[in-house]
Scaffold this motif. Structure first.
Motif, PDB file in Angstrom:
ATOM      1  N   GLU A 212       0.896  -1.232   0.048  1.00  0.00           N
ATOM      2  CA  GLU A 212       0.271   0.074   0.004  1.00  0.00           C
ATOM      3  C   GLU A 212       0.846   1.181  -0.022  1.00  0.00           C
ATOM      4  N   LEU A 213       2.229   1.141   0.468  1.00  0.00           N
ATOM      5  CA  LEU A 213       3.025   2.272   0.415  1.00  0.00           C
ATOM      6  C   LEU A 213       3.566   2.472  -0.780  1.00  0.00           C
ATOM      7  N   LEU A 214       3.569   1.696  -1.711  1.00  0.00           N
ATOM      8  CA  LEU A 214       4.607   1.811  -3.055  1.00  0.00           C
ATOM      9  C   LEU A 214       4.135   2.963  -3.723  1.00  0.00           C
ATOM     10  N   PRO A 215       2.969   3.406  -3.990  1.00  0.00           N
ATOM     11  CA  PRO A 215       2.633   4.479  -4.909  1.00  0.00           C
ATOM     12  C   PRO A 215       3.311   5.934  -4.526  1.00  0.00           C
ATOM     13  N   ASP A 216       3.669   5.902  -3.132  1.00  0.00           N
ATOM     14  CA  ASP A 216       4.250   7.456  -2.774  1.00  0.00           C
ATOM     15  C   ASP A 216       5.828   7.197  -2.388  1.00  0.00           C
ATOM     16  N   HIS A 217       6.492   5.964  -2.550  1.00  0.00           N
ATOM     17  CA  HIS A 217       7.854   5.723  -2.095  1.00  0.00           C
ATOM     18  C   HIS A 217       8.405   5.042  -3.285  1.00  0.00           C
ATOM     19  N   PRO A 218       9.105   5.764  -4.175  1.00  0.00           N
ATOM     20  CA  PRO A 218       9.939   5.043  -5.012  1.00  0.00           C
ATOM     21  C   PRO A 218      11.071   4.288  -4.952  1.00  0.00           C
ATOM     22  N   ARG A 219      11.675   4.437  -3.732  1.00  0.00           N
ATOM     23  CA  ARG A 219      12.817   3.649  -3.290  1.00  0.00           C
ATOM     24  C   ARG A 219      12.175   2.331  -2.409  1.00  0.00           C
ATOM     25  N   LEU A 220      11.352   2.074  -2.379  1.00  0.00           N
ATOM     26  CA  LEU A 220      10.719   0.989  -1.420  1.00  0.00           C
ATOM     27  C   LEU A 220      10.524  -0.320  -2.371  1.00  0.00           C
ATOM     28  N   ILE A 221      10.934  -1.351  -1.869  1.00  0.00           N
ATOM     29  CA  ILE A 221      10.915  -2.695  -2.726  1.00  0.00           C
ATOM     30  C   ILE A 221      10.258  -3.638  -1.635  1.00  0.00           C
ATOM     31  N   VAL A 222       8.783  -4.263  -2.155  1.00  0.00           N
ATOM     32  CA  VAL A 222       8.442  -5.135  -1.293  1.00  0.00           C
ATOM     33  C   VAL A 222       8.612  -6.633  -1.936  1.00  0.00           C
ATOM     34  N   THR A 223       9.177  -7.479  -1.288  1.00  0.00           N
ATOM     35  CA  THR A 223       9.506  -8.831  -1.743  1.00  0.00           C
ATOM     36  C   THR A 223       8.433  -9.827  -1.418  1.00  0.00           C
ATOM     37  N   ARG A 224       8.211 -10.912  -2.102  1.00  0.00           N
ATOM     38  CA  ARG A 224       7.245 -12.068  -1.695  1.00  0.00           C
ATOM     39  C   ARG A 224       7.864 -13.275  -2.281  1.00  0.00           C
ATOM     40  N   THR A 225       7.198 -14.484  -2.117  1.00  0.00           N
ATOM     41  CA  THR A 225       7.719 -15.834  -2.489  1.00  0.00           C
ATOM     42  C   THR A 225       6.542 -16.569  -2.777  1.00  0.00           C
ATOM     43  N   MET A 226       6.612 -17.727  -3.820  1.00  0.00           N
ATOM     44  CA  MET A 226       5.519 -18.753  -3.785  1.00  0.00           C
ATOM     45  C   MET A 226       5.698 -19.940  -2.898  1.00  0.00           C
ATOM     46  N   SER A 227       6.803 -19.750  -2.049  1.00  0.00           N
ATOM     47  CA  SER A 227       7.243 -21.202  -1.572  1.00  0.00           C
ATOM     48  C   SER A 227       6.357 -21.236  -0.208  1.00  0.00           C
ATOM     49  N   LYS A 228       5.770 -20.250   0.313  1.00  0.00           N
ATOM     50  CA  LYS A 228       5.401 -20.555   1.651  1.00  0.00           C
ATOM     51  C   LYS A 228       3.691 -20.955   1.426  1.00  0.00           C
ATOM     52  N   ALA A 229       2.899 -19.783   1.376  1.00  0.00           N
ATOM     53  CA  ALA A 229       1.466 -19.718   1.371  1.00  0.00           C
ATOM     54  C   ALA A 229       1.218 -20.518   0.169  1.00  0.00           C
ATOM     55  N   PHE A 230       1.720 -20.386  -0.872  1.00  0.00           N
ATOM     56  CA  PHE A 230       1.440 -20.967  -2.086  1.00  0.00           C
ATOM     57  C   PHE A 230       1.536 -22.514  -2.377  1.00  0.00           C
ATOM     58  N   ALA A 231       2.330 -23.096  -1.197  1.00  0.00           N
ATOM     59  CA  ALA A 231       2.866 -24.406  -1.300  1.00  0.00           C
ATOM     60  C   ALA A 231       3.580 -25.048  -2.524  1.00  0.00           C
ATOM     61  N   MET A 232       4.357 -23.981  -3.044  1.00  0.00           N
ATOM     62  CA  MET A 232       5.187 -24.203  -4.169  1.00  0.00           C
ATOM     63  C   MET A 232       6.790 -24.076  -3.932  1.00  0.00           C
ATOM     64  N   ALA A 233       7.095 -24.423  -2.754  1.00  0.00           N
ATOM     65  CA  ALA A 233       8.671 -24.374  -2.329  1.00  0.00           C
ATOM     66  C   ALA A 233       9.564 -24.981  -3.748  1.00  0.00           C
ATOM     67  N   GLY A 234       9.005 -26.009  -4.130  1.00  0.00           N
ATOM     68  CA  GLY A 234      10.048 -26.689  -5.040  1.00  0.00           C
ATOM     69  C   GLY A 234       9.976 -25.900  -6.557  1.00  0.00           C
ATOM     70  N   THR A 235       9.086 -24.998  -6.772  1.00  0.00           N
ATOM     71  CA  THR A 235       9.079 -24.212  -7.914  1.00  0.00           C
ATOM     72  C   THR A 235      10.283 -23.330  -7.812  1.00  0.00           C
ATOM     73  N   ARG A 236      10.806 -22.669  -6.572  1.00  0.00           N
ATOM     74  CA  ARG A 236      11.694 -21.662  -6.653  1.00  0.00           C
ATOM     75  C   ARG A 236      11.028 -20.302  -7.366  1.00  0.00           C
ATOM     76  N   LEU A 237      10.229 -19.639  -6.961  1.00  0.00           N
ATOM     77  CA  LEU A 237       9.651 -18.400  -7.355  1.00  0.00           C
ATOM     78  C   LEU A 237       9.644 -17.288  -6.506  1.00  0.00           C
ATOM     79  N   GLY A 238      10.497 -16.488  -6.556  1.00  0.00           N
ATOM     80  CA  GLY A 238      10.448 -15.244  -5.652  1.00  0.00           C
ATOM     81  C   GLY A 238      10.095 -14.040  -6.637  1.00  0.00           C
ATOM     82  N   TYR A 239       9.598 -13.046  -5.951  1.00  0.00           N
ATOM     83  CA  TYR A 239       9.250 -11.882  -6.770  1.00  0.00           C
ATOM     84  C   TYR A 239       9.263 -10.773  -5.887  1.00  0.00           C
ATOM     85  N   LEU A 240       9.265  -9.397  -6.503  1.00  0.00           N
ATOM     86  CA  LEU A 240       9.037  -8.089  -5.822  1.00  0.00           C
ATOM     87  C   LEU A 240       8.212  -6.950  -6.550  1.00  0.00           C
ATOM     88  N   ALA A 241       7.778  -6.095  -5.788  1.00  0.00           N
ATOM     89  CA  ALA A 241       7.001  -5.034  -6.481  1.00  0.00           C
ATOM     90  C   ALA A 241       7.838  -3.627  -6.194  1.00  0.00           C
TER      91      ALA A 241
END
Length: 366
Positions: A212-241
């Motif tokens: 929610e803070l991204l629109p006002d903060h161009p130096r903010l990076i939010v990272t997520r992963t599909m390894s935990k809640a998505f139950a896709m740890a074997g896929t090895r997929l992380g991402y950021l916004a």
């Protein structure tokens, strides 16, 4: 025979230990914060079909920029946090969140630069920081594992780091940061601020995402992963916004074709079935809250958790308790502050087995 000490490795790597949680063949594994529920037969079929579809073109390189996957990730994040306003140009993906962290440090860290974090926190932050040639500053969390905004701001102002790492919900404590603490740091940080939300989907309903803070903060990076809640740890997929300019910076350091066609196909299929995969999140939250209550009823200290694990203690000899639980076929984690242990939330049956094993271990420790 040649030993590691005989090789001309970098001096700053000598004496270090590789990262890794124990991988033991036991009945109940609750040490790496995985989602314990495997894909359904329907999803397994869909995943197989997706891989088969790309298999015939594996002689060709994959989409170097994973544009379709990034668009799908943006749609998912917009649904998770309405108002984030994300597009493919504001999302990036890599091989797990660890490669995301590595790319951030390659782009914004390096020799002569510094990264700051508040420990105890995710141990890979300082590890990858050191490996990238960046100096690490440990500013320490509060005694309750929270983060007082004034003290956090003072640390950032004193050290002027090029990168600030914040983890919310925090690993290994499960503690979520209040938005005012993150915003206060964003106001004074001279460089990039990274909020690691690997466990973001498990947060309680009144806990906000930093998306929610991204629109006002161009130096903010939010990272997520599909390894935990998505139950896709074997896929090895992380991402950021982040801001599109951040993605441009990461393109300078990413390896060519770093995401395979198979990884992209599997991740996109998982996102298309996100309702099913995330359908276990509420169950795991419920099990987490029940376990927190039970542990406290046993006279133990327990950190408040917005994640799919619980940090509990304190023990004069945590190794003895850990071993006693393991001897009964349950693997948990020795991690974080020296007197504490961490347990991942499993199925209700696995959690019941853990409770029984810990009860026995506590009796033996008396």
């Amino acid at each position: 025979m040649t030993s590691l000490n005989d090789l001309p490795i970098r001096d700053d790597l000598r004496g270090r230990e590789p990262y890794g949680a124990p991988q033991l063949d036991v009945a109940v594994r609750l040490n790496t914060n995985e989602n314990p529920y495997p894909p359904s037969p329907r999803l397994v079929k869909a995943l197989g079909e997706a891989v088969a579809e790309v298999a015939g073109s594996l002689n060709r390189y994959p989409d170097r920029d994973a544009v379709a996957l990034r668009a799908d990730l943006a749609d998912f994040l917009n649904a998770d946090t309405p108002g984030a306003g994300l597009t493919a140009e504001r999302v990036w993906a890599a091989n797990g969140s660890n490669e995301i962290i590595q790319q951030i440090l390659q782009a914004f860290g390096g020799p002569g630069r510094r990264a700051l974090g508040f420990e105890p926190s995710y141990s890979m932050h300082p590890i990858i920081t050191h490996v990238s040639g960046t100096a690490w500053i440990d500013a320490q969390r509060d005694e309750d594992f929270g983060l007082d905004p004034e003290r956090a701001v003072a640390a950032v102002e004193a050290h002027r780091p090029d990168i600030v790492f914040l983890t919310s919900p925090n690993n290994p404590t499960g503690t979520a940061l209040p938005p005012e603490a993150i915003e206060a740091i964003l106001e004074v940080a001279p460089g990039m601020v990274v909020v690691d939300e690997a466990y973001g989907e498990f947060r309680r309903e009144d806990t906000l995402s930093s998306l929610e803070l991204l629109p006002d903060h161009p130096r903010l990076i939010v990272t997520r992963t599909m390894s935990k809640a998505f139950a896709m740890a074997g896929t090895r997929l992380g991402y950021l916004a982040a801001d599109p300019a951040v993605i441009e910076a990461l393109l300078l350091v990413r390896l060519p074709y770093h995401l395979s066609a198979v990884t992209q196909a599997v991740a996109r299929t998982a996102l298309a079935h996100s309702e099913e995969l995330l359908g276990t999140v509420d169950t795991l939250r419920h099990e987490r809250d029940l376990l927190v209550g039970w542990l406290r009823s046993q006279g133990l200290r327990v950190a408040d958790s917005d994640a799919n694990f619980v940090l509990f203690g304190t023990f004069a000899d945590r190794r003895r308790v850990w071993r006693a639980v393991l001897d009964q076929g349950v693997l948990i984690r020795e991690v974080g502050p020296p007197e504490w242990l961490r347990v991942s939330i499993g199925t209700s049956e696995e959690t019941a087995t853990f409770r029984s094993a810990l009860t026995t271990a506590l009796k033996e420790a008396q």
